[in-house]
Design a protein around this motif. Sequence first.
Motif, PDB file in Angstrom:
ATOM      1  N   GLY A 189      -2.873   2.641  -9.004  1.00 40.98           N
ATOM      2  CA  GLY A 189      -2.104   2.850  -7.776  1.00 40.98           C
ATOM      3  C   GLY A 189      -2.340   1.747  -6.766  1.00 40.98           C
ATOM      4  N   LEU A 190      -3.590   1.323  -6.645  1.00 45.96           N
ATOM      5  CA  LEU A 190      -3.921   0.223  -5.736  1.00 45.96           C
ATOM      6  C   LEU A 190      -3.247  -1.070  -6.172  1.00 45.96           C
ATOM      7  CD1 LEU A 190      -5.627  -1.017  -3.420  1.00 45.96           C
ATOM      8  CD2 LEU A 190      -7.495  -1.276  -5.087  1.00 45.96           C
ATOM      9  N   MET A 191      -3.310  -1.377  -7.461  1.00 49.05           N
ATOM     10  CA  MET A 191      -2.708  -2.596  -7.979  1.00 49.05           C
ATOM     11  C   MET A 191      -1.204  -2.623  -7.722  1.00 49.05           C
ATOM     12  SD  MET A 191      -4.783  -2.794 -11.601  1.00 49.05           S
ATOM     13  CE  MET A 191      -3.747  -4.081 -12.302  1.00 49.05           C
ATOM     14  N   LYS A 192      -0.549  -1.495  -7.885  1.00 47.79           N
ATOM     15  CA  LYS A 192       0.889  -1.433  -7.676  1.00 47.79           C
ATOM     16  C   LYS A 192       1.256  -1.816  -6.250  1.00 47.79           C
ATOM     17  CE  LYS A 192       4.820   1.654  -8.442  1.00 47.79           C
ATOM     18  NZ  LYS A 192       5.232   2.985  -8.968  1.00 47.79           N
ATOM     19  N   VAL A 193       0.518  -1.272  -5.271  1.00 51.36           N
ATOM     20  CA  VAL A 193       0.812  -1.591  -3.873  1.00 51.36           C
ATOM     21  C   VAL A 193       0.447  -3.038  -3.557  1.00 51.36           C
ATOM     22  CG1 VAL A 193       0.355  -0.978  -1.467  1.00 51.36           C
ATOM     23  CG2 VAL A 193       0.465   0.815  -3.206  1.00 51.36           C
ATOM     24  N   LEU A 194      -0.666  -3.522  -4.088  1.00 49.75           N
ATOM     25  CA  LEU A 194      -1.067  -4.908  -3.845  1.00 49.75           C
ATOM     26  C   LEU A 194      -0.030  -5.879  -4.390  1.00 49.75           C
ATOM     27  CD1 LEU A 194      -4.896  -4.680  -4.620  1.00 49.75           C
ATOM     28  CD2 LEU A 194      -3.855  -5.122  -2.388  1.00 49.75           C
ATOM     29  N   ARG A 195       0.529  -5.552  -5.541  1.00 49.27           N
ATOM     30  CA  ARG A 195       1.581  -6.436  -6.080  1.00 49.27           C
ATOM     31  C   ARG A 195       2.828  -6.378  -5.211  1.00 49.27           C
ATOM     32  NH1 ARG A 195       1.663  -9.194 -10.492  1.00 49.27           N
ATOM     33  NH2 ARG A 195       0.079  -8.001 -11.612  1.00 49.27           N
ATOM     34  N   GLN A 196       3.133  -5.218  -4.663  1.00 51.89           N
ATOM     35  CA  GLN A 196       4.264  -5.132  -3.727  1.00 51.89           C
ATOM     36  C   GLN A 196       4.012  -5.988  -2.493  1.00 51.89           C
ATOM     37  OE1 GLN A 196       4.453  -0.920  -3.020  1.00 51.89           O
ATOM     38  NE2 GLN A 196       5.521  -0.465  -4.933  1.00 51.89           N
ATOM     39  N   ARG A 197       2.775  -6.031  -2.044  1.00 53.20           N
ATOM     40  CA  ARG A 197       2.424  -6.808  -0.860  1.00 53.20           C
ATOM     41  C   ARG A 197       2.403  -8.312  -1.152  1.00 53.20           C
ATOM     42  NH1 ARG A 197       2.691  -2.440   1.681  1.00 53.20           N
ATOM     43  NH2 ARG A 197       1.018  -1.576   2.999  1.00 53.20           N
ATOM     44  N   LEU A 198       1.876  -8.687  -2.321  1.00 50.54           N
ATOM     45  CA  LEU A 198       1.603 -10.097  -2.608  1.00 50.54           C
ATOM     46  C   LEU A 198       2.591 -10.725  -3.576  1.00 50.54           C
ATOM     47  CD1 LEU A 198      -2.292  -9.810  -2.959  1.00 50.54           C
ATOM     48  CD2 LEU A 198      -1.024 -10.678  -0.988  1.00 50.54           C
ATOM     49  N   GLY A 199       3.427  -9.926  -4.223  1.00 53.42           N
ATOM     50  CA  GLY A 199       4.393 -10.460  -5.175  1.00 53.42           C
ATOM     51  C   GLY A 199       3.716 -11.047  -6.398  1.00 53.42           C
ATOM     52  N   ASP A 200       4.266 -12.121  -6.913  1.00 60.86           N
ATOM     53  CA  ASP A 200       3.720 -12.741  -8.123  1.00 60.86           C
ATOM     54  C   ASP A 200       2.491 -13.597  -7.837  1.00 60.86           C
ATOM     55  OD1 ASP A 200       5.666 -11.604  -9.718  1.00 60.86           O
ATOM     56  OD2 ASP A 200       7.065 -13.277  -9.440  1.00 60.86           O
ATOM     57  N   ALA A 201       2.142 -13.753  -6.555  1.00 59.48           N
ATOM     58  CA  ALA A 201       1.017 -14.618  -6.197  1.00 59.48           C
ATOM     59  C   ALA A 201      -0.305 -13.869  -6.259  1.00 59.48           C
ATOM     60  CB  ALA A 201       1.229 -15.190  -4.797  1.00 59.48           C
ATOM     61  N   VAL A 202      -0.441 -12.975  -7.256  1.00 61.43           N
ATOM     62  CA  VAL A 202      -1.698 -12.251  -7.416  1.00 61.43           C
ATOM     63  C   VAL A 202      -1.969 -12.060  -8.899  1.00 61.43           C
ATOM     64  CG1 VAL A 202      -0.557  -9.985  -7.209  1.00 61.43           C
ATOM     65  CG2 VAL A 202      -3.011 -10.181  -6.801  1.00 61.43           C
ATOM     66  N   ASP A 203      -3.229 -12.254  -9.284  1.00 62.29           N
ATOM     67  CA  ASP A 203      -3.697 -11.997 -10.643  1.00 62.29           C
ATOM     68  C   ASP A 203      -4.754 -10.911 -10.579  1.00 62.29           C
ATOM     69  OD1 ASP A 203      -2.145 -13.988 -11.894  1.00 62.29           O
ATOM     70  OD2 ASP A 203      -3.609 -15.518 -11.318  1.00 62.29           O
ATOM     71  N   PHE A 204      -4.676  -9.960 -11.509  1.00 61.60           N
ATOM     72  CA  PHE A 204      -5.669  -8.898 -11.597  1.00 61.60           C
ATOM     73  C   PHE A 204      -6.517  -9.096 -12.849  1.00 61.60           C
ATOM     74  CE2 PHE A 204      -2.057  -6.711  -9.401  1.00 61.60           C
ATOM     75  CZ  PHE A 204      -2.698  -6.540  -8.176  1.00 61.60           C
ATOM     76  N   VAL A 205      -7.813  -9.087 -12.661  1.00 65.12           N
ATOM     77  CA  VAL A 205      -8.741  -9.210 -13.783  1.00 65.12           C
ATOM     78  C   VAL A 205      -9.823  -8.157 -13.615  1.00 65.12           C
ATOM     79  CG1 VAL A 205      -8.350 -11.657 -14.256  1.00 65.12           C
ATOM     80  CG2 VAL A 205      -9.981 -11.004 -12.491  1.00 65.12           C
ATOM     81  N   GLY A 206     -10.537  -7.859 -14.698  1.00 64.62           N
ATOM     82  CA  GLY A 206     -11.658  -6.956 -14.562  1.00 64.62           C
ATOM     83  C   GLY A 206     -11.794  -5.929 -15.654  1.00 64.62           C
TER      84      GLY A 206
END
Length: 397
Positions: free
Chosen positions: A29-46
């Motif tokens: 859920g957090l990742m979904k909102v962060l991608r809405q905020r940051l668009g394609d300029a975000v990478d998720f790792v972990g």
Amino acid sequence: MSPARATGRIGRRIFLVATEESGDRLGAGLMKVLRQRLGDAVDFVGVGGRAMTREGLSPLFAIEELSIIGFAAVLAQLPKILRLIRQTADAVIATAPDILVIIDSPDFTHRVARRVRSRDAAIPIVDYVSPTVWAWRPGRARAMLRYVDHVLALLPFEPDQYQKLRGPPCSYIGHPLIEQLASLRPNAEERARREAEPPVLLVLPGSRRSEIRHHLEVFGQTLGQLQSDGARLELVLPTMPHLVESVRAGVAGWPVEPNIVVGEPEKRAVFRIARAALAKSGTVTLELALSAVPMVTAYRVGAMEAFILRRAIRVSSVILANLVLGNEVIPEFLQENCTPDNLARALKPLLSDTPERKKQVDAFASLDAIMSTGREPPSVRAADIVLATMRRGRQGS
């Protein structure tokens, strides 16, 4: 200065660590909102599970490797756990993220966070889901100042506790259950079934094999006593796919055969028609309370765990709904008090229109106001704090 900031990398890299299914859902859920905020300029790792993977995470390892419960099991798997902690911390340092978000599972995630902070103090760290510092080991709150920049609390009383215990900044973002009220509240037809005869009684022995082992026998004996006392019941036992066989084996000798339903949507459907519940202590008590289902709660653990917990717990109730309400309206029976006699005696009044039932239902009616976050859902509030903490960290590095 970490390598990412030294090279002037464009975009944001966010490292998340969640090792249980509940944390995986929060992370997604957090990742979904962060991608809405940051668009394609975000990478998720972990580290995460299926839900976070669907949102774009490439996990370091399968979280099933950490599906361990009980002190004895942890001790047996300790070398493996420590190896995975080192592997995760090394990956954070190698990745040089703009922020590290650790999600629940403090025995694992906090060890990762401490290692990361000691090696690169420039990486901001947010803890999503507070450890139970208000229940036991309160000194953890102050210790967290050294390696956590902000705590995202799911329970409304937690920020005050952090202030009292002199821990890091803590904000109440709301419990994810408040985003799911529509699936917990009955419609007119379901409300009619809740009030009809025979009453639907939910049986909730737990979501782990060890919990099922500790609770199914005493729950079966309790239901046998209710039947002997003349109670007519429709029993429903919700569980998950990987536990079905264990549950079927555990209820084989019950005097009353339960209807076993499998999966989260099916569980919520029976919550909406249930008259009462016999439940193992845990988050499910808050689900039941938000569904206005009165309950009796129980909890049994192994002898070693009981010995340790008796000396560590510093709250009068371990029932989450009681703690949120600030009132011990839900009866709880722990360890040696978790007997068929006690459970049956407390459960029987909840099956009809009695003062005991009314007391719980009236108390549950105040939960919406207590847990409200206004118009912003928890995942949005969480994302806003993560982004603000990340920006402060970048400016200060």
